[in-house]
Design a protein around this motif. Structure first.
Motif, PDB file in Angstrom:
ATOM      1  N   ASP A 286      47.091  64.762  65.001  1.00 30.94           N
ATOM      2  CA  ASP A 286      47.220  65.448  63.714  1.00 30.94           C
ATOM      3  C   ASP A 286      46.265  66.643  63.610  1.00 30.94           C
ATOM      4  O   ASP A 286      46.275  67.354  62.600  1.00 30.94           O
ATOM      5  N   PHE A 287      45.467  66.837  64.635  1.00 32.07           N
ATOM      6  CA  PHE A 287      44.481  67.912  64.651  1.00 32.07           C
ATOM      7  C   PHE A 287      44.854  68.936  65.724  1.00 32.07           C
ATOM      8  O   PHE A 287      45.754  68.696  66.534  1.00 32.07           O
ATOM      9  N   PRO A 288      44.188  70.088  65.743  1.00 30.29           N
ATOM     10  CA  PRO A 288      44.513  71.127  66.734  1.00 30.29           C
ATOM     11  C   PRO A 288      44.476  70.593  68.165  1.00 30.29           C
ATOM     12  O   PRO A 288      43.549  69.881  68.542  1.00 30.29           O
ATOM     13  N   SER A 289      45.489  70.935  68.953  1.00 27.45           N
ATOM     14  CA  SER A 289      45.579  70.441  70.328  1.00 27.45           C
ATOM     15  C   SER A 289      44.379  70.860  71.166  1.00 27.45           C
ATOM     16  O   SER A 289      44.010  70.176  72.123  1.00 27.45           O
ATOM     17  N   GLU A 290      43.745  71.982  70.793  1.00 27.34           N
ATOM     18  CA  GLU A 290      42.565  72.447  71.527  1.00 27.34           C
ATOM     19  C   GLU A 290      41.399  71.462  71.422  1.00 27.34           C
ATOM     20  O   GLU A 290      40.472  71.489  72.228  1.00 27.34           O
ATOM     21  N   HIS A 291      41.453  70.577  70.412  1.00 26.61           N
ATOM     22  CA  HIS A 291      40.363  69.619  70.177  1.00 26.61           C
ATOM     23  C   HIS A 291      40.664  68.211  70.695  1.00 26.61           C
ATOM     24  O   HIS A 291      39.790  67.348  70.667  1.00 26.61           O
ATOM     25  N   TRP A 292      41.879  67.988  71.135  1.00 29.99           N
ATOM     26  CA  TRP A 292      42.318  66.621  71.443  1.00 29.99           C
ATOM     27  C   TRP A 292      41.401  65.869  72.395  1.00 29.99           C
ATOM     28  O   TRP A 292      41.051  64.718  72.134  1.00 29.99           O
ATOM     29  N   THR A 293      41.040  66.481  73.502  1.00 34.90           N
ATOM     30  CA  THR A 293      40.220  65.757  74.487  1.00 34.90           C
ATOM     31  C   THR A 293      38.832  65.440  73.952  1.00 34.90           C
ATOM     32  O   THR A 293      38.157  64.543  74.460  1.00 34.90           O
ATOM     33  N   ARG A 294      38.396  66.144  72.924  1.00 37.93           N
ATOM     34  CA  ARG A 294      37.067  65.931  72.341  1.00 37.93           C
ATOM     35  C   ARG A 294      37.050  64.828  71.295  1.00 37.93           C
ATOM     36  O   ARG A 294      36.006  64.210  71.060  1.00 37.93           O
ATOM     37  N   ILE A 295      38.189  64.628  70.634  1.00 41.08           N
ATOM     38  CA  ILE A 295      38.180  63.736  69.463  1.00 41.08           C
ATOM     39  C   ILE A 295      38.952  62.439  69.641  1.00 41.08           C
ATOM     40  O   ILE A 295      39.034  61.639  68.700  1.00 41.08           O
ATOM     41  N   ARG A 296      39.517  62.189  70.815  1.00 49.67           N
ATOM     42  CA  ARG A 296      40.252  60.932  70.968  1.00 49.67           C
ATOM     43  C   ARG A 296      39.405  59.801  71.553  1.00 49.67           C
ATOM     44  O   ARG A 296      39.891  58.680  71.713  1.00 49.67           O
ATOM     45  N   THR A 297      38.164  60.087  71.880  1.00 49.49           N
ATOM     46  CA  THR A 297      37.244  59.044  72.335  1.00 49.49           C
ATOM     47  C   THR A 297      35.912  59.201  71.597  1.00 49.49           C
ATOM     48  O   THR A 297      35.652  60.250  70.997  1.00 49.49           O
ATOM     49  N   ASN A 298      35.083  58.175  71.659  1.00 49.94           N
ATOM     50  CA  ASN A 298      33.729  58.325  71.105  1.00 49.94           C
ATOM     51  C   ASN A 298      32.724  58.432  72.245  1.00 49.94           C
ATOM     52  O   ASN A 298      31.607  57.912  72.176  1.00 49.94           O
ATOM     53  N   ASN A 299      33.110  59.122  73.300  1.00 52.78           N
ATOM     54  CA  ASN A 299      32.238  59.327  74.457  1.00 52.78           C
ATOM     55  C   ASN A 299      30.924  59.999  74.079  1.00 52.78           C
ATOM     56  O   ASN A 299      29.890  59.749  74.694  1.00 52.78           O
ATOM     57  N   VAL A 300      30.974  60.863  73.070  1.00 46.81           N
ATOM     58  CA  VAL A 300      29.759  61.573  72.642  1.00 46.81           C
ATOM     59  C   VAL A 300      28.672  60.584  72.232  1.00 46.81           C
ATOM     60  O   VAL A 300      27.529  60.671  72.685  1.00 46.81           O
ATOM     61  N   ILE A 301      29.031  59.633  71.379  1.00 50.46           N
ATOM     62  CA  ILE A 301      28.043  58.656  70.904  1.00 50.46           C
ATOM     63  C   ILE A 301      27.705  57.653  71.995  1.00 50.46           C
ATOM     64  O   ILE A 301      26.581  57.152  72.064  1.00 50.46           O
ATOM     65  N   GLU A 302      28.649  57.367  72.884  1.00 53.24           N
ATOM     66  CA  GLU A 302      28.384  56.426  73.973  1.00 53.24           C
ATOM     67  C   GLU A 302      27.303  56.970  74.905  1.00 53.24           C
ATOM     68  O   GLU A 302      26.461  56.234  75.406  1.00 53.24           O
ATOM     69  N   ARG A 303      27.326  58.280  75.142  1.00 57.57           N
ATOM     70  CA  ARG A 303      26.301  58.886  75.999  1.00 57.57           C
ATOM     71  C   ARG A 303      24.925  58.764  75.347  1.00 57.57           C
ATOM     72  O   ARG A 303      23.925  58.496  76.017  1.00 57.57           O
ATOM     73  N   LEU A 304      24.887  58.956  74.039  1.00 55.66           N
ATOM     74  CA  LEU A 304      23.616  58.804  73.316  1.00 55.66           C
ATOM     75  C   LEU A 304      23.140  57.355  73.384  1.00 55.66           C
ATOM     76  O   LEU A 304      21.948  57.099  73.575  1.00 55.66           O
ATOM     77  N   ASN A 305      24.074  56.433  73.223  1.00 53.64           N
ATOM     78  CA  ASN A 305      23.713  55.007  73.274  1.00 53.64           C
ATOM     79  C   ASN A 305      23.141  54.622  74.634  1.00 53.64           C
ATOM     80  O   ASN A 305      22.201  53.820  74.723  1.00 53.64           O
ATOM     81  N   ARG A 306      23.716  55.175  75.700  1.00 50.03           N
ATOM     82  CA  ARG A 306      23.199  54.886  77.041  1.00 50.03           C
ATOM     83  C   ARG A 306      21.770  55.391  77.196  1.00 50.03           C
ATOM     84  O   ARG A 306      20.921  54.724  77.782  1.00 50.03           O
ATOM     85  N   GLU A 307      21.504  56.556  76.646  1.00 48.77           N
ATOM     86  CA  GLU A 307      20.165  57.126  76.730  1.00 48.77           C
ATOM     87  C   GLU A 307      19.171  56.274  75.942  1.00 48.77           C
ATOM     88  O   GLU A 307      18.045  56.024  76.383  1.00 48.77           O
ATOM     89  N   ILE A 308      19.603  55.799  74.782  1.00 51.37           N
ATOM     90  CA  ILE A 308      18.744  54.945  73.957  1.00 51.37           C
ATOM     91  C   ILE A 308      18.452  53.624  74.675  1.00 51.37           C
ATOM     92  O   ILE A 308      17.306  53.170  74.716  1.00 51.37           O
ATOM     93  N   ARG A 309      19.486  53.025  75.267  1.00 49.04           N
ATOM     94  CA  ARG A 309      19.289  51.763  75.991  1.00 49.04           C
ATOM     95  C   ARG A 309      18.328  51.957  77.173  1.00 49.04           C
ATOM     96  O   ARG A 309      17.497  51.094  77.456  1.00 49.04           O
ATOM     97  N   ARG A 310      18.475  53.088  77.838  1.00 45.19           N
ATOM     98  CA  ARG A 310      17.610  53.371  78.987  1.00 45.19           C
ATOM     99  C   ARG A 310      16.147  53.422  78.567  1.00 45.19           C
ATOM    100  O   ARG A 310      15.267  52.881  79.242  1.00 45.19           O
TER     101      ARG A 310
END
Length: 210
Positions: A134-158
């Protein structure tokens, strides 16, 4: 943010991920001025889902496709590679309509492979993984996962593993916030993540159409 850069809006100590905890966290963010939320991406935590509807009723919810895949994989241990290819094909389509049609074909294929549980998971859960369409196709690969927060979580766990144990929750939160500030000041936060002009144009077209 409005310029397309990633920001950490806040962090809080929480013992569990129930609705009350998420409502409290979202209300805290809203009280600090967070508004105009259009999309929230998550891993289908039920407490979060319920809280989103209560605090940000205008926001749409996108289930992280990576977590969705893992959920399907949990009942397809012997066919993981093939099933992964099938699932990715759904989200490689160029429209929501095409993705839905592909999903139906995948469900049929899973049934033919005698993977009934996997077929049911796809059939029942696919729609909430397609909100990004439902959002601009240019953004699709950025907004269909929560990889952004997962990377932060990995850093915090480390970082927290190095310390081991903390005297109290506040001490842990202080370390986490310090690490988040550090990461936000690196390329993670300084490199533009999305071109927001695409979203602005889409919202403008929507308001005109309305």
């Amino acid at each position: 943010n409005e310029d397309g850069y990633r920001e950490v809006l806040g962090a809080a100590e929480g013992m569990k991920e129930d609705k009350a905890s998420w409502v409290s966290f979202f209300q805290w963010l809203r009280g600090r001025g967070l508004d105009g939320v259009k999309l929230i991406v998550g891993d289908k935590c039920l407490g979060m889902l319920e809280a989103v509807g209560e605090v940000f009723p205008e926001a749409k919810y996108q289930r992280c496709t990576v977590h969705f895949y893992r959920n399907v994989f949990s009942v397809t241990p012997r066919s993981k590679k093939l099933v992964a290819k099938m699932l990715k094909a759904i989200h490689a389509q160029e429209s929501k309509k095409a993705a839905r049609e592909k999903a139906k074909a995948v469900v049929e294929q899973l049934h033919s492979m005698k993977l009934k549980e996997a077929a049911k998971k796809v059939e029942d859960g696919i729609e909430e993984t397609l909100t990004y369409c439902d959002f601009p196709s240019e953004h699709w690969t950025r907004i269909r996962t929560n990889n952004v927060i997962e990377r932060l979580n990995r850093e915090i766990r480390r970082r927290t593993r190095v310390v081991g144990s903390f005297p109290d929750g506040n001490s842990a939160l202080m370390l986490v916030c310090a690490r988040l500030r550090h990461v936000a000041g690196t390329q993670w936060g300084n490199k533009k993540y999305m071109n927001m002009k695409h979203l602005e144009a889409a919202l403008e077209d929507t308001s005109i159409a309305g």
